[in-house]
Design a protein around this motif. Structure first.
Motif, PDB file in Angstrom:
ATOM      1  N   SER A 145      15.684 109.626  -3.386  1.00 45.70           N
ATOM      2  CA  SER A 145      15.371 108.352  -2.732  1.00 45.70           C
ATOM      3  C   SER A 145      15.075 107.241  -3.733  1.00 45.70           C
ATOM      4  O   SER A 145      15.065 106.068  -3.374  1.00 45.70           O
ATOM      5  CB  SER A 145      14.177 108.523  -1.794  1.00 45.70           C
ATOM      6  OG  SER A 145      12.991 108.754  -2.529  1.00 45.70           O
ATOM      7  N   GLY A 146      14.780 107.608  -4.983  1.00 50.36           N
ATOM      8  CA  GLY A 146      14.450 106.615  -5.997  1.00 50.36           C
ATOM      9  C   GLY A 146      13.075 106.002  -5.809  1.00 50.36           C
ATOM     10  O   GLY A 146      12.807 104.926  -6.309  1.00 50.36           O
ATOM     11  N   GLN A 147      12.198 106.691  -5.107  1.00 48.51           N
ATOM     12  CA  GLN A 147      10.852 106.186  -4.870  1.00 48.51           C
ATOM     13  C   GLN A 147       9.862 106.912  -5.759  1.00 48.51           C
ATOM     14  O   GLN A 147      10.063 108.080  -6.108  1.00 48.51           O
ATOM     15  CB  GLN A 147      10.457 106.370  -3.414  1.00 48.51           C
ATOM     16  CG  GLN A 147      11.301 105.551  -2.457  1.00 48.51           C
ATOM     17  CD  GLN A 147      10.899 105.790  -1.017  1.00 48.51           C
ATOM     18  OE1 GLN A 147      10.217 106.742  -0.701  1.00 48.51           O
ATOM     19  NE2 GLN A 147      11.333 104.891  -0.145  1.00 48.51           N
ATOM     20  N   CYS A 148       8.779 106.231  -6.097  1.00 43.66           N
ATOM     21  CA  CYS A 148       7.727 106.870  -6.863  1.00 43.66           C
ATOM     22  C   CYS A 148       6.374 106.438  -6.331  1.00 43.66           C
ATOM     23  O   CYS A 148       6.245 105.373  -5.722  1.00 43.66           O
ATOM     24  CB  CYS A 148       7.863 106.598  -8.360  1.00 43.66           C
ATOM     25  SG  CYS A 148       7.987 104.890  -8.813  1.00 43.66           S
ATOM     26  N   ARG A 149       5.383 107.291  -6.567  1.00 46.26           N
ATOM     27  CA  ARG A 149       4.022 107.014  -6.115  1.00 46.26           C
ATOM     28  C   ARG A 149       3.044 107.793  -6.973  1.00 46.26           C
ATOM     29  O   ARG A 149       3.407 108.781  -7.610  1.00 46.26           O
ATOM     30  CB  ARG A 149       3.848 107.344  -4.644  1.00 46.26           C
ATOM     31  CG  ARG A 149       4.123 108.795  -4.332  1.00 46.26           C
ATOM     32  CD  ARG A 149       4.072 109.058  -2.867  1.00 46.26           C
ATOM     33  NE  ARG A 149       4.693 110.346  -2.612  1.00 46.26           N
ATOM     34  CZ  ARG A 149       4.899 110.826  -1.435  1.00 46.26           C
ATOM     35  NH1 ARG A 149       4.529 110.152  -0.379  1.00 46.26           N
ATOM     36  NH2 ARG A 149       5.461 111.988  -1.273  1.00 46.26           N
ATOM     37  N   ILE A 150       1.807 107.326  -6.975  1.00 46.02           N
ATOM     38  CA  ILE A 150       0.729 107.997  -7.696  1.00 46.02           C
ATOM     39  C   ILE A 150       0.064 108.967  -6.725  1.00 46.02           C
ATOM     40  O   ILE A 150      -0.277 108.583  -5.609  1.00 46.02           O
ATOM     41  CB  ILE A 150      -0.307 106.983  -8.222  1.00 46.02           C
ATOM     42  CG1 ILE A 150       0.347 105.938  -9.125  1.00 46.02           C
ATOM     43  CG2 ILE A 150      -1.465 107.697  -8.909  1.00 46.02           C
ATOM     44  CD1 ILE A 150       0.827 106.446 -10.455  1.00 46.02           C
ATOM     45  N   VAL A 151      -0.101 110.214  -7.159  1.00 46.72           N
ATOM     46  CA  VAL A 151      -0.758 111.221  -6.331  1.00 46.72           C
ATOM     47  C   VAL A 151      -1.847 111.894  -7.152  1.00 46.72           C
ATOM     48  O   VAL A 151      -1.745 112.011  -8.367  1.00 46.72           O
ATOM     49  CB  VAL A 151       0.232 112.272  -5.784  1.00 46.72           C
ATOM     50  CG1 VAL A 151       1.221 111.640  -4.829  1.00 46.72           C
ATOM     51  CG2 VAL A 151       0.957 112.981  -6.904  1.00 46.72           C
ATOM     52  N   LYS A 152      -2.911 112.306  -6.482  1.00 50.37           N
ATOM     53  CA  LYS A 152      -3.985 113.045  -7.147  1.00 50.37           C
ATOM     54  C   LYS A 152      -3.551 114.499  -7.305  1.00 50.37           C
ATOM     55  O   LYS A 152      -2.650 114.977  -6.613  1.00 50.37           O
ATOM     56  CB  LYS A 152      -5.292 112.945  -6.355  1.00 50.37           C
ATOM     57  CG  LYS A 152      -5.916 111.576  -6.426  1.00 50.37           C
ATOM     58  CD  LYS A 152      -6.337 111.271  -7.848  1.00 50.37           C
ATOM     59  CE  LYS A 152      -7.011 109.928  -7.965  1.00 50.37           C
ATOM     60  NZ  LYS A 152      -7.475 109.644  -9.297  1.00 50.37           N
ATOM     61  N   SER A 153      -4.220 115.217  -8.192  1.00 46.34           N
ATOM     62  CA  SER A 153      -3.793 116.571  -8.550  1.00 46.34           C
ATOM     63  C   SER A 153      -3.744 117.529  -7.362  1.00 46.34           C
ATOM     64  O   SER A 153      -2.909 118.408  -7.319  1.00 46.34           O
ATOM     65  CB  SER A 153      -4.691 117.137  -9.646  1.00 46.34           C
ATOM     66  OG  SER A 153      -6.029 117.177  -9.200  1.00 46.34           O
ATOM     67  N   GLY A 154      -4.614 117.380  -6.378  1.00 46.98           N
ATOM     68  CA  GLY A 154      -4.620 118.296  -5.238  1.00 46.98           C
ATOM     69  C   GLY A 154      -3.656 117.904  -4.141  1.00 46.98           C
ATOM     70  O   GLY A 154      -3.480 118.642  -3.177  1.00 46.98           O
ATOM     71  N   ALA A 155      -3.004 116.747  -4.243  1.00 47.09           N
ATOM     72  CA  ALA A 155      -2.162 116.251  -3.165  1.00 47.09           C
ATOM     73  C   ALA A 155      -0.710 116.083  -3.594  1.00 47.09           C
ATOM     74  O   ALA A 155      -0.066 115.107  -3.259  1.00 47.09           O
ATOM     75  CB  ALA A 155      -2.716 114.915  -2.672  1.00 47.09           C
TER      76      ALA A 155
END
Length: 158
Positions: free
Chosen positions: A94-104
């Motif tokens: 999809s070419g999308q990016c996001r910040i995620v926490k280690s547990g998620a």
């Protein structure tokens, strides 16, 4: 705090030729020219991520052109302390990016890159702290001694 292109290059450890190539390919680097400070701490983190993706994951910088703007936006949207123990999740199809926490860490993508941010943040902090000027206060060359105040004796004569 803002950094010059030379400071960005030396902080993240890329050559002048690599920076020039990035400037030609990546939209977020193309408009920043000259010697004036124009890169934020978020830009340094984004450049560190791009360097890691190209050097350790083998992704060509031209392929990252479409998502580099989103990476820069995400890195500038949060403080470094808010990004500790986090990952950059890049969904390749999809070419999308996001910040995620280690547990998620999200699942369900057929092809994704998960980039841990802590090693990049640690390397940037260490490099920036080493380049900061030292303490400008010099040690005393004589021992400290207690000084008693003089007793006042009336008015001074001119």
């Amino acid at each position: 705090m803002h950094f010059t292109p030379g400071q960005l290059r030396s902080t993240i450890g890329i050559s002048t030729e690599t920076y020039r190539h990035w400037r030609r390919v990546l939209p977020d680097f193309s408009g920043r020219r000259g010697y004036a400070p124009c890169f934020s701490t978020g830009d340094l983190l984004a450049a560190g991520i791009l360097k890691r993706l190209t050097e350790e994951c083998g992704v060509r910088i031209g392929f990252l052109k479409s998502i580099s703007e989103e990476i820069v936006r995400l890195c500038n949207a949060s403080s470094w302390t808010a990004l500790e123990n986090a990952f950059l999740h890049i969904d390749m199809p999809s070419g999308q990016c996001r910040i995620v926490k280690s547990g998620a860490v999200p699942t369900g993508s057929s092809a994704a890159i998960l980039c841990e941010l802590d090693p990049i943040l640690i390397q940037l902090r260490d490099t920036l702290l080493m380049t900061q000027p030292g303490d400008n206060q010099f040690p005393l060359r004589f021992p400290l001694a207690s000084v008693k105040p003089r007793a006042r004796s009336g008015r001074r004569r001119a």
